[in-house]
Design an enzyme around this catalytic site. Structure first.
Site, PDB file in Angstrom:
ATOM      1  N   LYS A   1      69.718  11.459  46.901  1.00  0.00           N
ATOM      2  CA  LYS A   1      69.523  12.396  47.908  1.00  0.00           C
ATOM      3  C   LYS A   1      70.907  11.303  48.744  1.00  0.00           C
ATOM      4  CE  LYS A   1      65.097  14.034  47.410  1.00  0.00           C
ATOM      5  NZ  LYS A   1      64.132  14.048  46.845  1.00  0.00           N
TER       6      LYS A   1
ATOM      7  N   GLN B   1      59.646  11.922  50.774  1.00  0.00           N
ATOM      8  CA  GLN B   1      59.584  11.790  49.080  1.00  0.00           C
ATOM      9  C   GLN B   1      57.519  11.324  49.064  1.00  0.00           C
ATOM     10  OE1 GLN B   1      62.150  11.857  47.165  1.00  0.00           O
ATOM     11  NE2 GLN B   1      60.878  11.845  45.750  1.00  0.00           N
TER      12      GLN B   1
ATOM     13  N   ASP C   1      62.619  20.924  52.946  1.00  0.00           N
ATOM     14  CA  ASP C   1      60.952  20.220  51.811  1.00  0.00           C
ATOM     15  C   ASP C   1      60.455  21.817  51.323  1.00  0.00           C
ATOM     16  OD1 ASP C   1      61.834  19.034  49.716  1.00  0.00           O
ATOM     17  OD2 ASP C   1      60.380  17.394  50.168  1.00  0.00           O
TER      18      ASP C   1
END
Ligand code: NDP
Length: 298
Positions: free
Chosen positions: A54, A98, A121
């Site tokens: 990322k 994460q 997200d």
């Protein structure tokens, strides 16, 4: 006739090029880049690899990024404090935690601490609710990638029968909602669905998000269907120690029946990070007071 293979790597590259161009446009207008913060707790090797890619992707596209690598001993209060600081950090437009988190941390509370305007997200209940009622919201990246792959085939989604196998909050449910928003007639299946092969055989668009290696064989596929395989299942290692991955669909059988199909690897996988960059770009536009990028990229 064998199906066309939907090339996720090539389409992800196209999405990245679109975002990179937009980053330049954004910087010209506002004088600063979009910014993404990624928080990782503990040292799970797979999570470290994801976070590394990322970060590299942000650099490649001109997106500013910050990485917070916190020790596995991080407390709930410390993690929440880090997120609150990022909520107030003007250089950061998107925040990603994460997953999975170490067991002692409350994932729900952590995700709900993220400012929904920075929830790239799309896991915050406010994002989910806004999305379901058709308001502007972030949508999880993998289902966004699934939608883009279907659109790239050129088939019209409107009016088609779509079947999504899997009802997770991360993939199955949002994929189904996106197809519904695009006017498909959608059926969601799960482990208690009766007569699954017959239900799948009705699908003009079949999305498999199960996590069961090659479960959907040729008997689940309608001739001419578009088949999107989200599954990533490790079934062994090569002599060199490389992971051997298969999807949830028996590719060799399905490709003889479908019209379009994604491979594993090289289908949905590469789309997820590309769509994260897309969401980060959108977050920056929205926070700068412009309602998204205004293009038809999704
Ligand atoms: P989950 O385990 O959260 O959900 C799996 C779903 O499949 C559940 O809804 C479950 O039903 C359903 N299911 C399980 N067994 C069966 C069965 N025998 N028949 C019908 N349905 C079944 O997984 P995720 O949604 O997180 O992920 C799904 C797959 O996608 C995994 O392989 C994962 O690795 C992959 N993935 C890939 C990504 C990418 O970037 N390419 C990103 C995210 C995930 P029930 O609800 O009843 O238990």
């Amino acid at each position: 006739m064998a199906a066309s293979i939907i090339d996720g790597r090539a389409i992800a590259k196209k999405v990245r090029a679109e975002v990179a161009e937009e980053v330049e446009r954004f910087k010209k207008v506002h004088g600063y880049p979009p910014g993404l913060a990624v928080i990782i707790v503990g040292d799970d090797p797979a999570s470290r690899v994801y976070v590394g890619s990322k970060k590299r992707m942000c650099e490649a596209l001109g997106i500013y990024s910050e990485e917070y690598a916190l020790p596995a001993s991080t407390t709930q209060e410390e993690l929440i404090g880090t997120i609150r600081n990022l909520n107030n950090n003007k250089k950061i437009h998107g925040i990603l935690v994460q997953l999975p988190l170490p067991d002692h941390l409350d994932e729900g509370e952590v995700l709900e601490t993220i400012d929904p305007r920075k929830d790239v997200d799309g896991f915050h209940p406010i994002s989910v609710g806004n999305f379901v009622v058709g308001k502007e919201a972030f949508v999880p990246c993998t289902p966004l990638g699934v939608l883009r792959l279907i659109k790239e085939t050129g088939i019209e989604i409107k009016g088609k029968k779509a079947v999504v196998v899997g009802r997770s909050n991360i993939v199955g449910k949002p994929a189904a909602m996106l197809l519904l928003a695009n006017h498909a007639t959608v059926t969601i299946c799960h482990s208690r669905t009766e007569g699954l092969p017959g239900v799948c055989r009705e699908a003009d668009i079949l999305v498999a998000a199960i996590g069961r290696p090659e479960m959907l064989d040729g008997s689940y596929i309608k001739p001419g269907a578009v088949v999107i395989d989200v599954g990533v299942n490790e079934v062994g290692r090569t002599e060199e120690g490389k992971r051997i991955l298969v999807g949830d669909v028996k590719f060799d059988e399905a490709k003889e029946i479908a019209s379009h199909i994604t491979p594993v690897p090289g289908g949905v996988g590469p789309m997820t990070i590309a769509m994260l960059m897309r969401n980060t770009m959108d977050a920056a536009w929205r926070q700068a007071g412009k309602g998204g990028c205004g293009c038809s990229c999704k």
